[in-house]
Design an enzyme around this catalytic site. Sequence first.
Site, PDB file in Angstrom:
ATOM      1  N   ASP A   1       0.662  -1.088   0.077  1.00  0.00           N
ATOM      2  CA  ASP A   1       0.022  -0.119   0.185  1.00  0.00           C
ATOM      3  C   ASP A   1       0.987   1.282  -0.035  1.00  0.00           C
ATOM      4  O   ASP A   1       1.731   1.426   0.716  1.00  0.00           O
ATOM      5  CB  ASP A   1      -0.955  -0.118   1.298  1.00  0.00           C
TER       6      ASP A   1
ATOM      7  N   ASN B   1      -0.392   4.416  -0.303  1.00  0.00           N
ATOM      8  CA  ASN B   1      -1.312   5.977   0.029  1.00  0.00           C
ATOM      9  C   ASN B   1      -2.016   5.564   1.382  1.00  0.00           C
ATOM     10  O   ASN B   1      -2.858   6.193   1.709  1.00  0.00           O
ATOM     11  CB  ASN B   1      -2.243   6.441  -0.976  1.00  0.00           C
TER      12      ASN B   1
ATOM     13  N   ASP C   1      -4.300   3.607   2.381  1.00  0.00           N
ATOM     14  CA  ASP C   1      -5.795   3.178   2.671  1.00  0.00           C
ATOM     15  C   ASP C   1      -6.204   1.607   2.766  1.00  0.00           C
ATOM     16  O   ASP C   1      -7.126   1.179   2.982  1.00  0.00           O
ATOM     17  CB  ASP C   1      -6.517   3.500   1.401  1.00  0.00           C
TER      18      ASP C   1
ATOM     19  N   ASP D   1      -1.323  -1.117  -4.110  1.00  0.00           N
ATOM     20  CA  ASP D   1      -1.787  -0.621  -5.074  1.00  0.00           C
ATOM     21  C   ASP D   1      -0.439  -0.498  -6.352  1.00  0.00           C
ATOM     22  O   ASP D   1       0.452  -1.044  -5.775  1.00  0.00           O
ATOM     23  CB  ASP D   1      -2.131   0.802  -4.778  1.00  0.00           C
TER      24      ASP D   1
ATOM     25  N   ASP E   1      -3.888  -9.863 -15.913  1.00  0.00           N
ATOM     26  CA  ASP E   1      -5.005 -10.881 -16.208  1.00  0.00           C
ATOM     27  C   ASP E   1      -5.999 -10.201 -16.935  1.00  0.00           C
ATOM     28  O   ASP E   1      -6.563  -9.049 -16.868  1.00  0.00           O
ATOM     29  CB  ASP E   1      -5.476 -11.032 -14.667  1.00  0.00           C
TER      30      ASP E   1
ATOM     31  N   ASP F   1      -8.188 -15.371 -18.525  1.00  0.00           N
ATOM     32  CA  ASP F   1      -9.029 -16.120 -17.251  1.00  0.00           C
ATOM     33  C   ASP F   1     -10.214 -16.706 -17.888  1.00  0.00           C
ATOM     34  O   ASP F   1     -10.997 -16.155 -18.720  1.00  0.00           O
ATOM     35  CB  ASP F   1      -9.395 -14.729 -16.534  1.00  0.00           C
TER      36      ASP F   1
ATOM     37  N   GLU G   1      -5.743 -19.826 -18.731  1.00  0.00           N
ATOM     38  CA  GLU G   1      -6.136 -20.649 -17.677  1.00  0.00           C
ATOM     39  C   GLU G   1      -7.111 -21.481 -18.013  1.00  0.00           C
ATOM     40  O   GLU G   1      -8.331 -21.363 -18.452  1.00  0.00           O
ATOM     41  CB  GLU G   1      -6.909 -19.634 -16.532  1.00  0.00           C
TER      42      GLU G   1
ATOM     43  N   HIS H   1      -3.544 -17.447  -6.214  1.00  0.00           N
ATOM     44  CA  HIS H   1      -4.542 -16.796  -5.334  1.00  0.00           C
ATOM     45  C   HIS H   1      -5.917 -17.732  -5.109  1.00  0.00           C
ATOM     46  O   HIS H   1      -6.732 -17.118  -4.463  1.00  0.00           O
ATOM     47  CB  HIS H   1      -5.132 -15.485  -6.108  1.00  0.00           C
ATOM     48  N   ASP H   2      -6.050 -18.740  -5.939  1.00  0.00           N
ATOM     49  CA  ASP H   2      -7.160 -19.444  -6.044  1.00  0.00           C
ATOM     50  C   ASP H   2      -7.107 -20.750  -5.025  1.00  0.00           C
ATOM     51  O   ASP H   2      -7.762 -21.791  -5.238  1.00  0.00           O
ATOM     52  CB  ASP H   2      -7.870 -20.149  -7.356  1.00  0.00           C
TER      53      ASP H   2
END
Length: 551
Positions: free
Chosen positions: A20, A22, A24, A28, A97, A198, A257, A335-336
Site C-alpha cells: 500500500d 497511500n 488506505d 496499489d 489478467d 482467465d 487458464e 490466489h485460488d
Amino acid sequence: MRHWYDQAIIYQIYPKSFQDSNNDGIGDLNGIRKRIPYLKELGINAVWLNPIFVSPQVDNGYDVSNYFAIDPKMGTMEDMDNLIKEMHEAGIHVIMDFVLNHTSDQHPWFQDAIKNPESIYRDYYIFAGENNQRPNNWGSFFGGSVWEKDPAGTGQFYFHLFDKRMPDLNWKNPEVRHAMTEIAKYWLEKGIDGLRLDAFIHIAKADLRQNFPVNSKDEEPVIAEPFFANLPQVQKWMRLFCEEIKQDYPDALLLGEAASANVNLAVDYTNKNNHLMDSVITFRYFTEDQSKIDPSFLSNYQPKPLDWVKFKQNQTIWQQTLSGISKPTLYWNNHDMARLATRIAKNDIQARSLAMLMYLQCGIPIIYYGEELGMKNLQFEDINDFKDDTVKEFVTSAEKAGKTSKEALLMASKTHKLPARGPMPWDNERNNGFTEKEPWIKGRKLDKVNVADEIADDSSMFNFYKKLISLKKEQLFQEGNYYLWPTSNGSYVYERNLKDKKALIAVSLSQEPIELEVGKEFSNERLSAGQYDLVAGKLRLEPYAGVVLEN
C-alpha cells in the site's frame, strides 16, 4: 522463433496485498513500483498482475465494469504507464489478467441490456427462458443456478457461471469477439508483454435447452461442466482472437487458464499449429488423498494430504505429453488455493525441497508472492471474513458433527483461497510494512517471516529461492530432457539432460531418512535443502531433504 517467455520465470502479484503506497489499507500500483528493486533482487523476469481494471470488487477484480481504466483503489493510468516503463527498465515483463468470459453487472453493456430489451447489447450476454421458467438445470460454480432473473422483468433469465453479479458474455456474437480483441490490443499497445486469459475454456456453451441428466427426484441445480467447459467452439473462437493478437504482437505471451482441461486438451490449446495459447495453467496437478476425510460432515474444507503417487503420475504425464509441444506451467500455489507452506509442506525444509522439485522440471515457474519467504495462510477468526456462504455451510455441518466453531474455522483457514491472499510482510514494523492503516483483509499471521530479515540472512528461504531461480535460468534446466526415475513412494527423483550435461533432482517426501542408489556420475552439488550424505554413489536424504546433483 524464440520468445522471451520461453525462459520466463513469473512472479504472481496479488495487487491488493502487495504494498500500500497511500495508506488506505489496499495495495496499489505505486506500491508495486516501489518494490521493483526487490523483484529484481529475487531474479524473476516477469510479473503477472491479478486484475486491476475498474471493478465493484464482488470477486476481487474478476468482475470488470470498465476494461479501459484502472480501478481508482489501484491507482491511475499514469501510474500504470510508469509501472510498465519501470518494470521494463528493470528487465521485467508485465502480464495482465484478462477476464474474457464475463463482465460485472455494472458494466455499461449489461446495464444497457437490462434497461432496454431492444438494446444491441442484449446479444452481448446470454438471455434465455420465458415465463419465468429457467431454461435448464445447470448450476453455478458459486452455488445455485447459472440463471438469474432478468431485472427488466421480461420473464427471461441471464446466464452467470460465477457470481450472479458477473454475467457471462455471449461469444457467439462476433461483436463480442471483436470487442474483447480490441480491449486486449489496447493494453498490448500500452506496452504490456502478455495476457493471462482467465476462464477462457468456458466461453462456449452447449444447447441451452439441454438439462443435465440426473435422478428425476433431484431438483437442485447441478454443475454441468461438460456443457460449459472445453467445448470445441472454444478453440474456433479463441483461434481468431489469438491469431489477431499474434499478428500485431508476435512476442506477446498468451497464457490460458485451463482449470479443468486434461493434458490432451492442453496439447490442443498450446500446439503451435493450432494458433492458440503459448502455455496453459491446469488445476489437474494436485490430486488429494480422500482416505482420511471425516464422513460425518462436509468435506470441502477439510484438510487433505496430497496423493504423492497420483502427483508423480500427473507431473510425468504432463511433462512427457507436452514435450516438444509447449512448456507446462509449474506452480505450487496461487490466489485460488491455499499456500504451499500451509497446504503441503510440513516444515521449512520441505517447502524448499518441493520448490526445487517443481521449478527445476521442464516448464515455466509461477511463484506466488510471499512463497519465497515461506508465507502461510492467514487464520480467520470470524466466519464473515471468508465472504463465502460455502464456508458457513461447512461450519454448520461441522458443528452438527460435534466440532467446535473454532475447529471448523481453523480447517477452513487452512484450505480456503482467501486466507492465502494476506499482506506481503516487508519488515517488523506495524502491519509488517504493508500499510499504516488497517489492511483490507483481516486475519492472524501464523508465520514470523518478512523480507527485511530474510534478505539479511544468507540461510533464509528468500536467499534459497534466489539461488533456485538463478539455477533455473541455466540452459540445462530450460531446455534439457526430463525423465522421472522409478523410486519408492517416499521420494521424487528426476533427471534433466542436455548433450553431455546431466542433473539429478532428488527429493524426500518422507518423515524418515531414505537411501537411494544414484551412481557415481552425480557428484557435484548445485543446491540443497536439509541434510544429506553422498558416499560412493549412495545418497541418504534426511526427512524431507532435497538436493540437486550434476555430473
